[in-house]
Design a protein around this motif. Structure first.
Motif, PDB file in Angstrom:
ATOM      1  N   ILE A  46     -22.954  67.809  13.010  1.00  0.00           N
ATOM      2  CA  ILE A  46     -23.786  66.704  12.553  1.00  0.00           C
ATOM      3  C   ILE A  46     -25.036  66.629  13.422  1.00  0.00           C
ATOM      4  N   GLY A  47     -26.026  65.879  12.969  1.00  0.00           N
ATOM      5  CA  GLY A  47     -27.226  65.681  13.770  1.00  0.00           C
ATOM      6  C   GLY A  47     -26.937  64.751  14.935  1.00  0.00           C
ATOM      7  N   GLN A  48     -27.708  64.897  16.009  1.00  0.00           N
ATOM      8  CA  GLN A  48     -27.464  64.079  17.197  1.00  0.00           C
ATOM      9  C   GLN A  48     -27.584  62.585  16.885  1.00  0.00           C
ATOM     10  N   THR A  49     -28.518  62.242  16.010  1.00  0.00           N
ATOM     11  CA  THR A  49     -28.697  60.834  15.643  1.00  0.00           C
ATOM     12  C   THR A  49     -27.443  60.264  14.998  1.00  0.00           C
ATOM     13  N   ALA A  50     -26.722  61.096  14.257  1.00  0.00           N
ATOM     14  CA  ALA A  50     -25.512  60.634  13.560  1.00  0.00           C
ATOM     15  C   ALA A  50     -24.403  60.242  14.535  1.00  0.00           C
ATOM     16  N   LEU A  51     -24.447  60.767  15.762  1.00  0.00           N
ATOM     17  CA  LEU A  51     -23.438  60.398  16.752  1.00  0.00           C
ATOM     18  C   LEU A  51     -23.462  58.895  17.024  1.00  0.00           C
ATOM     19  N   TYR A  52     -24.656  58.319  16.938  1.00  0.00           N
ATOM     20  CA  TYR A  52     -24.811  56.908  17.290  1.00  0.00           C
ATOM     21  C   TYR A  52     -24.199  55.977  16.244  1.00  0.00           C
ATOM     22  N   HIS A  53     -23.815  56.522  15.110  1.00  0.00           N
ATOM     23  CA  HIS A  53     -23.071  55.716  14.139  1.00  0.00           C
ATOM     24  C   HIS A  53     -21.671  55.421  14.668  1.00  0.00           C
ATOM     25  N   PHE A  55     -20.694  56.187  18.282  1.00  0.00           N
ATOM     26  CA  PHE A  55     -20.739  55.807  19.693  1.00  0.00           C
ATOM     27  C   PHE A  55     -22.196  55.584  20.091  1.00  0.00           C
ATOM     28  N   GLU A  56     -22.455  54.467  20.736  1.00  0.00           N
ATOM     29  CA  GLU A  56     -23.851  54.165  21.041  1.00  0.00           C
ATOM     30  C   GLU A  56     -24.381  54.938  22.238  1.00  0.00           C
ATOM     31  N   SER A  57     -23.485  55.594  22.968  1.00  0.00           N
ATOM     32  CA  SER A  57     -23.906  56.388  24.120  1.00  0.00           C
ATOM     33  C   SER A  57     -22.795  57.350  24.508  1.00  0.00           C
ATOM     34  N   LYS A  58     -23.128  58.281  25.366  1.00  0.00           N
ATOM     35  CA  LYS A  58     -22.112  59.207  25.879  1.00  0.00           C
ATOM     36  C   LYS A  58     -21.081  58.449  26.720  1.00  0.00           C
ATOM     37  N   VAL A  59     -21.529  57.427  27.443  1.00  0.00           N
ATOM     38  CA  VAL A  59     -20.615  56.617  28.246  1.00  0.00           C
ATOM     39  C   VAL A  59     -19.664  55.826  27.354  1.00  0.00           C
ATOM     40  N   HIS A  60     -20.168  55.318  26.240  1.00  0.00           N
ATOM     41  CA  HIS A  60     -19.310  54.615  25.287  1.00  0.00           C
ATOM     42  C   HIS A  60     -18.207  55.550  24.785  1.00  0.00           C
ATOM     43  N   CYS A  61     -18.556  56.775  24.501  1.00  0.00           N
ATOM     44  CA  CYS A  61     -17.576  57.771  24.064  1.00  0.00           C
ATOM     45  C   CYS A  61     -16.560  58.037  25.177  1.00  0.00           C
TER      46      CYS A  61
END
Length: 206
Positions: A46-53, A55-61
């Protein structure tokens, strides 16, 4: 129901589990700091922007992985001890079960062990803070679950509530410290390690 609770009820098209699996493999393999968020997106397709759907950040993940591992550990302990009557045997079974993990669960446990400092300070992000609070509550539940196991195995004349919490933390510390140095290709198997830790934990019971 919070946003994160809604996300845990995944639709068939959800990429959340795939993102978490890719993050576990990378955070546990090369380290959180050395993993680029874009790498996770590429592996999931997926696109990097889609990750924010999701998790709002790498730390959130990362915090989600940690709370997920804590939840898995608590549920596993409850499941394996539920049908056992003898208190001493419950503890032995619980410790043994802590090392009965898949390779990815071992990585997940390593991630939790390596980043416990994240659970100390409040997060400015609302979703990160919610996941941190969830993890902290799970830590408390796990400690009390193990304290109850110890209490049941301790003669009544020696029972002191504070002692059992301390003993629970000592046992859990012994178990979780293994994930800092254990490697599948290392000199010792999980079965060998489990045997040593089971005997060591048994000696902690008064």
């Amino acid at each position: 129901m919070t946003v994160d609770e809604q996300e845990r009820t995944e639709s068939p098209r959800s990429k959340r589990r795939m993102i978490l699996d890719a993050a576990i493999d990378n955070f546990g393999g090369v380290g959180f700091e050395h993993t680029k968020w874009a790498t996770i997106a590429d592996e999931v397709g997926i696109g990097q922007t889609a990750l924010y759907h999701y998790f709002e950040s790498k730390v959130h993940c990362l915090l989600t992985i940690m709370s997920t591992e804590l939840e898995r550990s608590l549920e596993r302990t409850r499941a394996v001890t539920a049908g056992i009557e003898a208190p001493d045997e419950k503890i032995r079974v619980a410790v043994t079960a802590a090392f009965d993990v898949t390779p990815r669960e071992a990585l997940q446990a390593r991630i939790l062990m390596s980043h416990q400092d994240l659970l100390v300070g409040e997060r400015s992000s609302k979703r990160e803070e919610a996941e941190r609070q969830r993890a902290r509550e799970l830590v408390r539940e796990i400690e009390h679950e193990w304290a109850d196991l110890i209490r049941a195995a301790t003669p009544a004349r020696r029972r002191r509530k504070d002692d059992q919490i301390v003993l629970a933390r000592l046992m859990l510390g012994m178990i979780t410290s293994v994930w800092r140095w254990y490697r599948p290709q290392g000199a010792h198997t999980l079965d060998e390690i489990s045997s040593v830790v089971v005997d060591s934990c048994a000696r902690l019971i008064p």
